[in-house]
Design an enzyme around this catalytic site. Sequence first.
Site, PDB file in Angstrom:
ATOM      1  N   GLU A  20       0.842  -1.190   0.000  1.00 17.10           N
ATOM      2  CA  GLU A  20       0.000   0.000   0.000  1.00 17.10           C
ATOM      3  C   GLU A  20       0.877   1.239   0.000  1.00 17.10           C
ATOM      4  O   GLU A  20       2.048   1.185   0.410  1.00 17.10           O
ATOM      5  CB  GLU A  20      -0.931   0.016   1.210  1.00 17.10           C
ATOM      6  CG  GLU A  20      -0.249   0.045   2.540  1.00 17.10           C
ATOM      7  CD  GLU A  20      -1.246  -0.055   3.691  1.00 17.10           C
ATOM      8  OE1 GLU A  20      -1.154  -1.035   4.449  1.00 17.10           O
ATOM      9  OE2 GLU A  20      -2.082   0.838   3.821  1.00 17.10           O
ATOM     10  N   LYS A  27       2.721   4.622   1.027  1.00 20.00           N
ATOM     11  CA  LYS A  27       3.187   5.176   2.306  1.00 20.00           C
ATOM     12  C   LYS A  27       2.770   6.636   2.366  1.00 20.00           C
ATOM     13  O   LYS A  27       3.314   7.477   1.646  1.00 20.00           O
ATOM     14  CB  LYS A  27       4.700   5.049   2.430  1.00 20.00           C
ATOM     15  CG  LYS A  27       5.233   5.536   3.769  1.00 20.00           C
ATOM     16  CD  LYS A  27       6.744   5.378   3.838  1.00 20.00           C
ATOM     17  CE  LYS A  27       7.251   5.807   5.202  1.00 20.00           C
ATOM     18  NZ  LYS A  27       6.959   7.244   5.476  1.00 20.00           N
ATOM     19  N   ASP A  59       2.290  10.458   3.573  1.00 17.73           N
ATOM     20  CA  ASP A  59       3.149  11.453   4.202  1.00 17.73           C
ATOM     21  C   ASP A  59       2.311  12.228   5.202  1.00 17.73           C
ATOM     22  O   ASP A  59       1.846  13.336   4.939  1.00 17.73           O
ATOM     23  CB  ASP A  59       3.728  12.389   3.136  1.00 17.73           C
ATOM     24  CG  ASP A  59       4.891  13.209   3.680  1.00 17.73           C
ATOM     25  OD1 ASP A  59       5.345  14.131   2.995  1.00 17.73           O
ATOM     26  OD2 ASP A  59       5.348  12.925   4.804  1.00 17.73           O
ATOM     27  N   TYR A 111      -3.449   1.202   8.776  1.00 19.86           N
ATOM     28  CA  TYR A 111      -2.528   0.302   8.088  1.00 19.86           C
ATOM     29  C   TYR A 111      -2.083  -0.903   8.912  1.00 19.86           C
ATOM     30  O   TYR A 111      -1.312  -1.746   8.426  1.00 19.86           O
ATOM     31  CB  TYR A 111      -1.286   1.059   7.609  1.00 19.86           C
ATOM     32  CG  TYR A 111      -0.527   1.798   8.684  1.00 19.86           C
ATOM     33  CD1 TYR A 111      -0.462   3.183   8.678  1.00 19.86           C
ATOM     34  CD2 TYR A 111       0.134   1.129   9.705  1.00 19.86           C
ATOM     35  CE1 TYR A 111       0.240   3.881   9.643  1.00 19.86           C
ATOM     36  CE2 TYR A 111       0.828   1.807  10.678  1.00 19.86           C
ATOM     37  CZ  TYR A 111       0.881   3.180  10.641  1.00 19.86           C
ATOM     38  OH  TYR A 111       1.590   3.870  11.603  1.00 19.86           O
ATOM     39  N   LYS A 140      11.015   3.925  -0.844  1.00 12.52           N
ATOM     40  CA  LYS A 140      10.781   5.339  -1.058  1.00 12.52           C
ATOM     41  C   LYS A 140      10.864   5.724  -2.531  1.00 12.52           C
ATOM     42  O   LYS A 140      11.592   5.100  -3.316  1.00 12.52           O
ATOM     43  CB  LYS A 140      11.805   6.165  -0.275  1.00 12.52           C
ATOM     44  CG  LYS A 140      11.690   6.037   1.242  1.00 12.52           C
ATOM     45  CD  LYS A 140      10.389   6.602   1.743  1.00 12.52           C
ATOM     46  CE  LYS A 140      10.394   6.777   3.248  1.00 12.52           C
ATOM     47  NZ  LYS A 140      11.193   7.899   3.717  1.00 12.52           N
ATOM     48  N   CYS A 143      33.286  24.562  21.611  1.00 14.56           N
ATOM     49  CA  CYS A 143      31.840  24.479  21.457  1.00 14.56           C
ATOM     50  C   CYS A 143      31.254  25.877  21.237  1.00 14.56           C
ATOM     51  O   CYS A 143      31.536  26.790  22.014  1.00 14.56           O
ATOM     52  CB  CYS A 143      31.220  23.840  22.697  1.00 14.56           C
ATOM     53  SG  CYS A 143      29.411  23.902  22.739  1.00 14.56           S
ATOM     54  N   CYS A 185      29.094  26.617  24.719  1.00 17.67           N
ATOM     55  CA  CYS A 185      29.679  26.773  26.061  1.00 17.67           C
ATOM     56  C   CYS A 185      31.188  26.976  26.053  1.00 17.67           C
ATOM     57  O   CYS A 185      31.789  27.136  27.106  1.00 17.67           O
ATOM     58  CB  CYS A 185      29.327  25.559  26.925  1.00 17.67           C
ATOM     59  SG  CYS A 185      30.235  24.050  26.492  1.00 17.67           S
ATOM     60  N   CYS A 235      31.010  18.225  21.811  1.00 17.96           N
ATOM     61  CA  CYS A 235      31.372  19.121  22.906  1.00 17.96           C
ATOM     62  C   CYS A 235      31.675  18.274  24.136  1.00 17.96           C
ATOM     63  O   CYS A 235      30.945  17.330  24.450  1.00 17.96           O
ATOM     64  CB  CYS A 235      30.219  20.087  23.187  1.00 17.96           C
ATOM     65  SG  CYS A 235      30.352  20.946  24.773  1.00 17.96           S
ATOM     66  N   CYS A 270      27.327  22.340  29.514  1.00 24.73           N
ATOM     67  CA  CYS A 270      26.870  22.930  28.246  1.00 24.73           C
ATOM     68  C   CYS A 270      25.348  23.102  28.235  1.00 24.73           C
ATOM     69  O   CYS A 270      24.607  22.128  28.404  1.00 24.73           O
ATOM     70  CB  CYS A 270      27.299  22.055  27.079  1.00 24.73           C
ATOM     71  SG  CYS A 270      26.828  22.737  25.462  1.00 24.73           S
TER      72      CYS A 270
END
Length: 767
Positions: A115, A117, A119, A231, A320, A414, A417, A432, A438
Site C-alpha cells: 500500500e 506510504k 506522508d 494500516y 521510497k 563548542c 559553552c 562538545c 553545556c
Amino acid sequence: MSVPASERERAEVLRRSIEYHNDRYYRQDDPEIPDAEYDRLLRELQDLEARYPELRRADSPTQRVGAEPISSFDEVAHRLPMLSLANAFDEQELRDFDRRVREGLGIERVRYSAEPKLDGLAVSLLYEEGILTQAATRGDGHRGEDVTAQVRTIRDVPLRLRGSEGAEGWPSLLEVRGEVFLTYARFEAINEHARRSGGKVFANPRNAAAGSLRQLDPSITAARGLSMFCYGLGAVEGASWSDSHSGSLARIAHWGLPVSPEQRVVEGVEDCIGYHTAIGARRDQLDYAIDGVVFKVDRRADQERLGFVARAPRWAIAYKFPAQEELTTVEAVEFQVGRTGALTPVARLTPVQVGGVTVSNATLHNMDEIERKDVRVGDTVYVRRAGDVIPEVIRVLPERRPSGAEPVQLPSHCPVCQSDVLRAEGEAVARCTGGLFCPAQRKEAIKHFASRRAMDIEGLGDKLVSQLVDMGLVEDPADLYRLSLEQLTQLDRMGEKSAQNLLAALDTSRRTTLARFIYALGIREVGEATARALAEHFGDLDALMGAGAAELLAPAGIKGVGIKTAEALVSYLDAHPEEAPDPSQAAGRSVEALEQWLATRPIRGLKPDAARAIAERFERIEQLRGVSAGVLAATQGSPIEGVGPVVAAHIRAFFSQPHNREVIAKLRDPEIGAIDWEAPSDTAMVEPGRASGTLNGKTIVITGSLSLPRDEIKRRLEAQGAKVTGSVSKNTDLLIAGADPGGKLSRAQDLGIEVVGEDALDDLLAG
C-alpha cells in the site's frame, strides 16, 4: 434531571441516522439527503444533549465538532511499541530485503501486502467494547500524546465500530494504527483561507496535518477536515484474529475503519517492483501526499518467524520514491550542538523550493561528509529532501565555485559553552566535552544523572527536569541538591507532598556507589560496566580524574612475557632464593645488573627483550620476588575492562574541562550535603572485587522470557559477584534460559556450558 424516555429514544434514533448518513457521505460517496437536512439532524441532537447532559456519549456524532480546549496534551504509553520501518531507496535494496525474507523463511516466493506510504502523522486508535476511548500520536514509539478529542473530529474515524462483539465480530479491545493526513484539496482550502485572513500558510500537507492534529482546541482540528487510513494493528484482546495482514485490514474495514483503497496483495519481488512503478506513475493523480510504498510480509506466522531488529520489523520495508532536488547556493556553514553534545554542521542556503517546501537550511551531517563532498561557503549545490523529510546537500558543482572559497573548519571550541570539541579517532562525529555544563546538553545531562541506573532520583522525570531547566532553577546536576521546598511547590502539578518526596529522594541519592556516580556523570561511551571497572581500578574519584592516558591504557603485565614464561620465572625465583645479580658487573647500575642476571638464567621462554622490560619495571630483584605470574604475564589491551584508546580519550577530555570539574566539585561540596560513595545505598552497581557471594567471578548470560525483569535478575546476580554479559562464549560459566531462549541456548549446549531454567532461578538468586 431525569431524561424522559421519549427524549432518550429520540437521541438514539438521531445518532443512528446521523451515523448512517455519515457513512453514505464519507465512505460511499453517495449521500441520500442534502446538507441542510443533515445539519438539521445534527443540531437537534446537539440541543438534546445540551438539555440533558446524561445523553452525551463518547461515541456521539456531536463529539466530532470539537470538545472544550485543553491546556496541554497528556502522555500515553503505547501497549505495544509503534515501531518505524527500514527504508529502501532503490530496486536493489528492495531485492536485498526480499532475499533476506526468503532466506529467513526458507521459501522461494513471498506474498506481500502492499500500500502507499502516506506522508502524514502516525496515530494509534484504541477501541474498548467497540467504542473509541483513546487516540495517541506515535511520539518516540513507546510514549505519545493523547489526541483523543482531536481524532474524534475526523469524519473517517468511527466513534463506534460497526457490527458487534463476538467470535465473528470485533474484539473487546482493539488497537489500530494508521496515518492522519490532509488531502490536497483541504490543504489548498486551508492555505487560501489563511492568505485571506492573514493567518499562517503551511508549507506542505504533512505540516498542516500535524499542526491541525496538535491543536489544543479540538474545534480548530474539526474545521481542518483531516482524513485517516489505517494500516495495521497493535494490541488485540478477546478474539481470534486473521492469519494474514491483508485479512486483518479487510476485517477492520468491515467494522467501519478506513483503509487505503490502493492496498493490494502481490506475489514476489517482481510484483512489488511493478506495484511501486504503477503507484509512482499515479502519484500526481492521488489527492494526498505519498512518499513511497510499504511492503509487508502478508502471513502473520511468517512475520512472527522473522521478528524484529532494533526499532523495525524484519518483515516490512518502505520503498521510497526518488527525492526531489534543486540547485541553490551555500551562504554560510554553522555548527549546531545537539542534546548529546554532537556538533552538526548546517548549511545556510539561499532559499529554494524543493518538493513544495521552501528550504533555507540543510544538514551536512558531519565533517567527514563535508570533506568528502568538499562543501565550501559560496558553492552552488544540489539540495535534496532525503526521504521527503530532511533537506541535505548531496553534491557540489565545483565548476561554479567562487575564487578564494576556503574549506570549512571544525571549531575547536563548542559554539554554545566554549568547552573543547573532541573528534575521537575513527569517529565521524565531533562532540562538545562540556557535558555537565553545556546549556545545549543540560536537560539530557540532568535526566541521565537522575536516571534509575545512575543516581536513581525517584520522581525526577523528564517533564520535571524540563520545568526546572526552563525556569532557571537548575543549570547543572549539582543545582538539584540546592532546591528548596518553596521553589518546588511553585512548579506546575507539584504539591507540597510531591515536593517533599522529591527532596527526600534527592537526599537518599547522596549515598551511592563510586561506580554509580561515575556512570551518572555521562562521560561519552562510559556505560555501567565500564564505570564499575573504573571504580574498581582506581578506587577513588580523584585518582580517576587525574589519570593520564598511560594509566588508562597501559597494558597489564610485561610485554613479551607469556603466562608460561611468567610461571617459569616465578618458579625459578622460588627455587633459588639466595641468588641475586651482582651490581658491580654493570658498573653499579641495578637495572642493567638485573637485566644481565635474568638473561643468563635457565628460564624457559625468557628472551633478552623481555628480560630488559622486566628489569626496567622492577629495577631490583627484591621488588621482583613475590610477584605472581598473573601480574607478570602480558594481557591484551587495557587492564580496565571497556577502556580502549577512544574511551580513554573521552575520559581525559571530560575531566580536562574546567566546567565539568567545577560541577563535580559542587557535587562534593559539604554545603549541599556532599554525595558520598563510601556507604552505597544499594547494590545495583556493585564494583567487581567488592561483591561477595556464591557466584563471585562467574560469567553468566541470561536469555528468554523469565518471571522476573531481566534488570532485577542482573542486579541480584552482580550483588553476588557475578559478571552478567550479553553473549555466550567459551568464557561463559552459566546460561539462565527462560521461555523462547533462541540461539544462545544452542551455542551454550554446543560449548558444553551449564544451563539452568526458571525452576532453578530462585535458588540461584538466593545463593
